[in-house]
Design an enzyme around this catalytic site. Structure first.
Site, PDB file in Angstrom:
ATOM      1  N   VAL A 221     -24.225 -57.525 144.757  1.00 50.65           N
ATOM      2  CA  VAL A 221     -24.534 -57.965 143.381  1.00 50.65           C
ATOM      3  C   VAL A 221     -24.951 -56.803 142.481  1.00 50.65           C
ATOM      4  CG1 VAL A 221     -27.034 -58.370 143.644  1.00 50.65           C
ATOM      5  CG2 VAL A 221     -25.672 -59.815 142.073  1.00 50.65           C
ATOM      6  N   HIS A 242     -14.592 -47.617 152.196  1.00 47.33           N
ATOM      7  CA  HIS A 242     -15.875 -47.155 151.656  1.00 47.33           C
ATOM      8  C   HIS A 242     -15.641 -45.930 150.769  1.00 47.33           C
ATOM      9  CE1 HIS A 242     -19.925 -45.513 151.469  1.00 47.33           C
ATOM     10  NE2 HIS A 242     -20.378 -46.658 151.934  1.00 47.33           N
ATOM     11  N   THR A 254     -19.645 -43.205 159.932  1.00 47.95           N
ATOM     12  CA  THR A 254     -21.016 -43.595 160.318  1.00 47.95           C
ATOM     13  C   THR A 254     -20.996 -44.960 161.014  1.00 47.95           C
ATOM     14  OG1 THR A 254     -21.268 -44.506 158.090  1.00 47.95           O
ATOM     15  CG2 THR A 254     -22.161 -42.291 158.490  1.00 47.95           C
ATOM     16  N   GLU A 312     -22.904 -53.871 157.561  1.00 51.90           N
ATOM     17  CA  GLU A 312     -21.706 -53.035 157.400  1.00 51.90           C
ATOM     18  C   GLU A 312     -21.230 -52.512 158.764  1.00 51.90           C
ATOM     19  OE1 GLU A 312     -21.589 -48.837 155.427  1.00 51.90           O
ATOM     20  OE2 GLU A 312     -20.961 -50.310 153.900  1.00 51.90           O
TER      21      GLU A 312
HETATM   22  O1  48C Z   1     -30.180 -59.555 147.154  1.00 52.56           O
HETATM   23  C1  48C Z   1     -30.665 -58.605 147.777  1.00 52.56           C
HETATM   24  N1  48C Z   1     -31.989 -58.344 147.703  1.00 52.56           N
HETATM   25  C2  48C Z   1     -32.583 -57.313 148.369  1.00 52.56           C
HETATM   26  O2  48C Z   1     -33.809 -57.138 148.267  1.00 52.56           O
HETATM   27  C3  48C Z   1     -31.747 -56.473 149.176  1.00 52.56           C
HETATM   28  C4  48C Z   1     -30.388 -56.733 149.244  1.00 52.56           C
HETATM   29  N2  48C Z   1     -29.873 -57.807 148.563  1.00 52.56           N
HETATM   30  C5  48C Z   1     -28.442 -58.143 148.662  1.00 52.56           C
HETATM   31  O3  48C Z   1     -27.817 -57.383 149.700  1.00 52.56           O
HETATM   32  C6  48C Z   1     -27.708 -57.778 147.360  1.00 52.56           C
HETATM   33  O4  48C Z   1     -26.609 -58.667 147.167  1.00 52.56           O
HETATM   34  C7  48C Z   1     -27.191 -56.371 147.656  1.00 52.56           C
HETATM   35  O5  48C Z   1     -26.030 -56.096 146.858  1.00 52.56           O
HETATM   36  C8  48C Z   1     -26.873 -56.456 149.144  1.00 52.56           C
HETATM   37  C9  48C Z   1     -27.044 -55.117 149.912  1.00 52.56           C
HETATM   38  N3  48C Z   1     -26.388 -54.008 149.248  1.00 52.56           N
HETATM   39  C10 48C Z   1     -27.145 -53.021 148.646  1.00 52.56           C
HETATM   40  O6  48C Z   1     -28.328 -53.068 148.584  1.00 52.56           O
HETATM   41  C11 48C Z   1     -26.395 -51.827 148.053  1.00 52.56           C
HETATM   42  N4  48C Z   1     -25.236 -52.281 147.288  1.00 52.56           N
HETATM   43  C12 48C Z   1     -25.973 -50.905 149.173  1.00 52.56           C
END
Ligand code: 48C
Length: 361
Positions: A221, A242, A254, A312
């Site tokens: 998101v 990626h 990774t 991932e």
């Molecule tokens: O919605 C959240 N809240 C958080 O506190 C941590 C992650 N997430 C969801 O997980 C979001 O949808 C993020 O996009 C996803 C994990 N991805 C990221 O944090 C970066 N795009 C790497």
């Protein structure tokens, strides 16, 4: 020492052999009877969608919706440049995997032809995101830019999973587009928030999406759409390269390298490194993917193991042995901190700059 066997022994031995043969014959008949029963029950015991090829199903052709009849799609008169069998549209990138899955790059497909095909199938596309804790701040930009660039002209339902329903803005959407806000649990660690997405997507794929969705697109998101994303991405099962790993040798990927982990991939294996923030496909395939990833995470958790890049890592393990039918290029998930290399003609979905430690805690 000579081994002598007397006549009476002879007769006794003969009788014993005869009895043994009868018993074996009886066992053989019983086993083959049991096997016939079992295999028949196995075939009818599994849902139609998972039946092996060639089995008779009670799904009559008439009951299939037009969306299922891919072969019923016809093309109309359209004017476009003839494809050249001896001259690929691009030579600076890989367009096809060794297992014949297309890799989607700008300039390698005709969106008008694809749209005309998909439009006839009246597709229902579902874009899922999770906005847990502070990540609700990203939803407005995400949806606004999706309205501008994501599957414009097609039926799209946004599924926003959140622990703060009231934090999700009410938004004006174009015709044929809907926003569903669903409650999701929160977790202390951001890694758990990220990983548990697989469990929730698994449950929804099984209980809710089956009859309501044709294709699922599951993304992060904290991103914004920056250029067109259309039906060119749709396929039974797709992943995305990626942005930081497209040009390195497999041993540099990774991947999870702990042999005790369910996400383990040895140094001499691996096709590509897929981003955890953009995958999808038809409901059945997404169900299988999310189910595998969640089960693998729980198995590792029971051993107090967590793979290096969380969901991932498990996604990459899945895609290694369940090859995607289409792969999106890094155009579909880009981070501007990597600059803009020559091969990158479009940046269709880009990260929103953020201070990770602030937004995650
Ligand atoms: O919605 C959240 N809240 C958080 O506190 C941590 C992650 N997430 C969801 O997980 C979001 O949808 C993020 O996009 C996803 C994990 N991805 C990221 O944090 C970066 N795009 C790497």
């Amino acid at each position: 020492m000579t081994l002598s066997v007397s006549r009476t022994d002879d007769r006794g031995l003969g009788k014993r052999c005869c009895c043994l043969l009868n018993v074996l014959l009886l066992l053989l008949v019983l086993c083959s009877f049991w096997f016939c029963i079992r295999s028949d029950r196995w075939r009818h015991g599994i849902p139609p969608s998972c039946r092996p090829q060639g089995t008779t199903t009670n799904l009559s052709i008439a009951s299939l919706s037009p969306r299922d009849h891919y072969k019923n799609v016809t093309s109309q008169r359209m004017l476009y440049e003839k494809p050249d069998a001896l001259k690929p549209p691009r030579t600076d990138i890989l367009m096809m995997t060794p297992w014949f899955a297309p890799i989607v790059w700008n300039g390698t497909y005709n969106i008008d032809v694809l749209t005309a095909q998909f439009q006839q199938r009246d597709l229902r596309i579902c874009l899922t995101v999770f906005a847990i804790k502070k990540y609700t701040v990203f939803v407005q930009t995400f949806i606004e830019t999706a309205e501008k660039y994501f599957m414009v002209g097609h039926k799209v339902t946004y599924y926003v999973f959140t622990d703060h329903v009231s934090n999700i803005p009410i938004m004006e959407l174009a015709e044929g587009r809907r926003l569903m806000v669903l409650r999701a649990p929160t977790y202390q660690r951001w890694q758990d928030v990220s990983m548990r997405r697989m469990e929730i997507l698994r449950d929804y794929s099984r209980q809710r999406f089956t009859d309501a969705v044709d294709y699922l697109v599951c993304v992060d998101v904290d991103m914004r759409f920056n250029d067109e994303v259309g039906v060119e991405i749709l396929s039974d099962l797709f992943g995305t390269l990626h942005p930081g790993m497209y040009g390195v040798p497999r041993k540099i990927y990774t991947y999870e390298r702990n042999p005790q982990s369910e996400a383990f991939i040895p140094l001499d294996e691996g096709d590509f490194y897929y981003a955890g923030g953009y995958f999808g496909g038809n409901v059945e395939e997404v169900y299988k993917l999310t189910s595998f990833c969640h089960n693998a995470m729980m198995a590792d958790k029971a051993k107090n193991i967590e793979a290096i890049w969380h969901d991932e890592s498990y996604l990459n393990k899945y895609f290694l042995y369940h090859k995607p039918t289409k792969i999106l290029s890094p155009e579909y998930l880009w981070d501007d901190s990597f600059g803009i290399p020559k091969f990158l003609k479009r940046r269709r979905f880009v990260t929103v700059p953020k201070k990770h430690n602030e937004i995650r805690n």
